[in-house]
Scaffold this active site. Structure first.
Site, short mmCIF file in Angstrom:
data_model
loop_
_atom_site.label_atom_id
_atom_site.label_comp_id
_atom_site.label_asym_id
_atom_site.label_seq_id
_atom_site.Cartn_x
_atom_site.Cartn_y
_atom_site.Cartn_z
N CYS A 14 0.84 -1.20 0.00
CA CYS A 14 0.00 0.00 0.00
C CYS A 14 0.88 1.25 0.00
CB CYS A 14 -0.93 0.01 1.21
SG CYS A 14 -0.06 0.10 2.80
N CYS A 17 3.43 1.64 2.72
CA CYS A 17 4.67 0.89 2.51
C CYS A 17 5.65 1.69 1.67
CB CYS A 17 4.36 -0.43 1.80
SG CYS A 17 3.21 -1.51 2.66
N ASP A 429 9.50 27.28 -32.48
CA ASP A 429 10.63 27.73 -33.29
C ASP A 429 10.19 27.66 -34.74
OD1 ASP A 429 13.42 28.24 -34.09
OD2 ASP A 429 13.37 26.14 -34.69
N ASP A 628 13.92 22.31 -32.34
CA ASP A 628 14.66 21.15 -32.82
C ASP A 628 16.16 21.36 -32.92
OD1 ASP A 628 14.65 22.92 -34.99
OD2 ASP A 628 14.79 21.27 -36.43
N ASP A 632 17.98 26.08 -29.80
CA ASP A 632 16.71 26.07 -29.07
C ASP A 632 16.87 25.49 -27.67
OD1 ASP A 632 15.27 27.04 -31.29
OD2 ASP A 632 15.13 25.03 -32.14
#
Length: 747
Positions: A14, A17, A429, A628, A632
């Protein structure tokens, strides 16, 4: 530098724990952080190997009452087979206990409730017969809970096992006392509660079995990803083909792939060609053509031809292995939304024990009989369920990140997944993200007396040997149209102006206005069209032949076809869209106009992109950045959520929170949609987990009895508890049906 390992944890049941194991791990000197996942039963620990060790971690976890494995969790091959067998064995054992518990509990239920089963034979009500049936259920089917309770007692803690063991033992031992010494209880009319203890344990075991089956399904995506890599590869060494284990392939090996086979590692095609199905990595269903020089990825399927490629990335460095690692880390991470559940779980079981004790005392003093007090106390102990709180978030995160990976959306962490659903501003971008990322011919204008194909053929002839991007774009377009190119000689590049070449029938000039003016070529008739194209952000190249202007060619980095539809869908979803670029404002504005983007941040140098994102955040916006390139990376890191296109650089991908394996902008919509659906599921799970306990614990305590005479049977309480955690896991599994929405390429 911190070492990070993922180790198996046994004995957790649970949320309480989970908290105890995490506290034990973080209490070891040298441990920087630890994240324990109940759904995977694993702990991801980052520690300084100079100050901490795995044995020290094991000792700390053992002191907390749990078992930490010494061997890190590994994926693929025999390791996955062993894990699958272990899970199957666990489920078989649980199922066996459920079946035997049900067979023994059924006659107990009939004998213990004659008002409901008046036709039951009298011998079923015999307490000695009931004792014989109930004892195996209590001691064998429920052994795991009692062992957990003793472990908790030894370590002065409490968990779900404590609640189940106390509740069922109270009913069983009271019944045993009534059976052994009936004369002591005869006056009070005491009854046995064997059926309560047996049915509750059987129902909780049933819930545990169903939960184990459901939890096994949450990690299916990881197993499928790992299973994509073949176990062997056909390697060419010293001119001889031999099958070797994929793990033994080294960088530089030549590997032959035949039709229908999977690619074992990443590499570059050196001989032959084929069509590969990369959908398992990118989510893109259209096969991809591969020729010499093309990159291939491990796990993809060869459709048609045979080819040979040179291995460039092997082992943990392959794209597939990195995806698996990324998904595993995301599944093991913790979302901020889970913190409330963690805080409640830390005190939940002790609070329930106090409530059960107060319930017993209150009804003993005020209730109709001591039996009523026992019934209510047992019901409180049995109905409380910290399991659902512990499973509410991690199961949804596991399914979502696994499903996202299958669809080409890689999410780095649970925190990133949660942040995405709050995004209200998305910054794109331009180059390579909104646009294709390479120049393309967009317009060919012919002067009077000439045809566009003639103009393009002359331009391409002059650029045939060129390595300039504009020249390559012109030649590529001519080849696409199948144009016959006249032979040229005396090819000369004029710096800053264009090219000069000699065709059989005259000299070809290809360049800007300065070149035409310098060579005395009259371009006034073409000037208005050239100006309009330049205002649209396109590069204009004039074409002259034999000293006369014959036309012009316009080149631009064109917008991706799906961009307008994606921007429109984002706006409909309530997300503001902006474009960030270092390009000239005229070019940026033209692209933004085509994509229907109103906010344009142009002429921004790479080092200032992060500052622009920070400025948007200062306006109170939750910003996601999509990019990309290397330039960036700072902006991706600054944004609340960074999204990298998988077609981009490794630097951008490393800086991002989300990676889209395809260059398709529809992946942005998919990531946002997956995040929103996942958070919705988590909120539903948490609402159920909290609401269930908040509503039913008072009912179990008997608060409704004085008003409406409603009393919750411990057996019904056990059934409710058993199915509460199952319902949470089942709700999370609904995310397995998630699929990205198709985006129309129409404008």
């Amino acid at each position: 530098m911190a070492e990070r390992q993922t180790l198996p944890v046994r004995g957790m049941h649970c949320a309480a724990c989970v908290g105890k194991v995490e506290r034990a791990l973080t209490g070891v000197p040298g441990v920087e952080r630890a994240a324990v996942n109940l759904a995977t039963e694993q702990a991801m620990v980052a520690f300084d190997p100079a100050r901490a060790s795995v044995p020290a971690l094991q000792q700390a976890v053992a002191a907390a009452g749990y078992e930490l494995g010494a061997t890190p969790v590994v994926r693929g091959g025999d390791a996955d087979d062993r894990e699958r067998r272990a899970r199957a064995a666990e489920q078989r054992q649980l199922r066996r206990k459920v079946v035997i518990g049900a067979v023994l509990s059924a006659p107990l239920l009939m004998g213990g409730m004659p008002e409901i089963f008046p036709w039951a034979p009298a011998w079923l009500t015999n307490p000695w017969f009931q004792l014989v049936l109930a004892t195996p259920v209590q001691l064998w089917v429920g052994a795991e809970f009692h062992a957990g309770f003793l472990r908790d007692l030894r370590h002065r803690s409490a968990s779900m096992s404590t609640l189940v063991s106390l509740g069922t033992n109270a009913a069983y031992l009271f019944s045993l006392a009534v059976t052994l010494w009936p004369h002591l209880f005869h006056a009070s009319g005491a009854m046995t509660y064997y059926e309560t203890a047996a049915v509750v344990i059987t129902l909780v075991a049933l819930g545990r079995w169903l939960e184990a089956r459901a939890r096994g399904r949450t990690s299916e995506a990881i197993r499928r990803l790992v299973g994509l890599a073949p176990r062997t590869a056909r390697v060419l060494r010293e001119g001889v083909e031999r099958d070797v284990a994929t793990a033994d392939v080294v960088v530089g090996d030549l590997i032959r792939i035949r039709p229908g086979e999977r690619v074992p590692v990443d590499g570059v095609v050196v001989e032959g060609g084929s069509t590969l199905d990369e959908s398992m990595l990118t989510g893109e269903s259209v096969p991809v053509d591969k020729a010499p020089g093309a990159t291939v990825f491990g796990g993809t399927v060869n459709r048609t031809g045979s080819f040979v490629f040179r291995a460039t990335r092997v082992g943990s460095e392959t794209t597939l292995a990195r995806i698996v690692t990324l998904v595993e880390e995301a599944q093991g991470s913790r979302a901020p939304i889970q913190r409330l559940a963690d805080r409640v779980a830390a005190v939940f079981v002790p609070v329930v024990l106090v409530i059960a004790a107060l319930t017993f005392i209150a009804w003993w003093l005020l209730g109709p009989s001591p039996l009523y007090a026992l019934t209510c106390a047992v019901a409180v102990l049995v109905i409380a369920c910290p399991c659902a709180m512990g499973l509410a978030t991690p199961t949804a995160i596991m399914v979502a990140t696994g499903r996202g990976a299958e669809q080409g959306v890689l999410i780095r962490s649970a925190e990133a997944l949660e942040t995405l659903h709050r995004v209200d501003t998305l910054v794109f971008d331009k180059t390579g993200t909104l646009t294709i990322g390479r120049p393309s011919v967009t317009d060919v204008i012919a002067a009077e007396g000439y045809q566009p194909h003639d103009v393009l053929a002359l331009a391409a002839a002059a650029e045939q040997g060129s390595e300039h991007p504009i020249g390559e774009a012109i030649v590529t377009r001519a080849k696409e149209l199948g144009l016959a190119l006249p032979p040229v000689a005396e090819f000369v590049t004029v710096p800053g102006q264009g090219v000069d070449a000699m065709a059989p029938d005259g000299r070809v000039l290809l360049g800007n206005r300065a070149m035409m003016d310098a060579r005395g070529v009259d371009i006034d008739a073409l000037a208005p069209r050239a100006s309009a194209l330049a205002e649209a952000g396109k590069t204009v190249v004039y074409v002259a032949f034999g000293g006369r202007a014959v036309g012009l060619v316009a080149i631009a980095d064109v917008l991706k076809p799906e961009a307008p539809a994606v921007v429109r869908a984002l706006r409909e979803a309530g997300v503001s869209v902006a474009m960030l670029t270092g390009d000239h404002r005229a070019t940026a504005t033209a692209i933004a106009r085509q994509a229907s983007i109103e906010r344009v941040l142009a002429e921004v140098p790479p080092e200032a992109k992060a500052a622009e994102v920070k400025a948007l955040q200062a306006e109170g916006r939750c910003v996601a950045m999509v990019g990309d390139g290397i330039n960036d990376a700072p902006a991706l890191a600054q944004a609340d959520a960074g999204i990298a296109m998988g077609s981009g650089t490794d630097v951008a991908i490393e800086a991002a929170d989300v990676t889209l394996m395809r260059g398709d902008l529809g992946g942005v919509l998919a990531a946002l949609d997956l995040s929103r659906r996942t958070i919705r599921i988590i909120k539903q799970n948490l609402a159920w987990a909290f609401g269930y306990n908040v509503v039913l614990i008072p009912v179990a305590a008997g608060l409704l009895y004085p008003i409406w005479g409603v009393l919750l049977s411990p057996m019904l309480a056990g059934a409710a508890m058993a199915f509460s955690s199952v319902s949470v896991v089942t709700n999370s599994l609904r995310l397995k049906r998630w699929h990205p929405k198709e985006v129309s390429n129409g404008r």
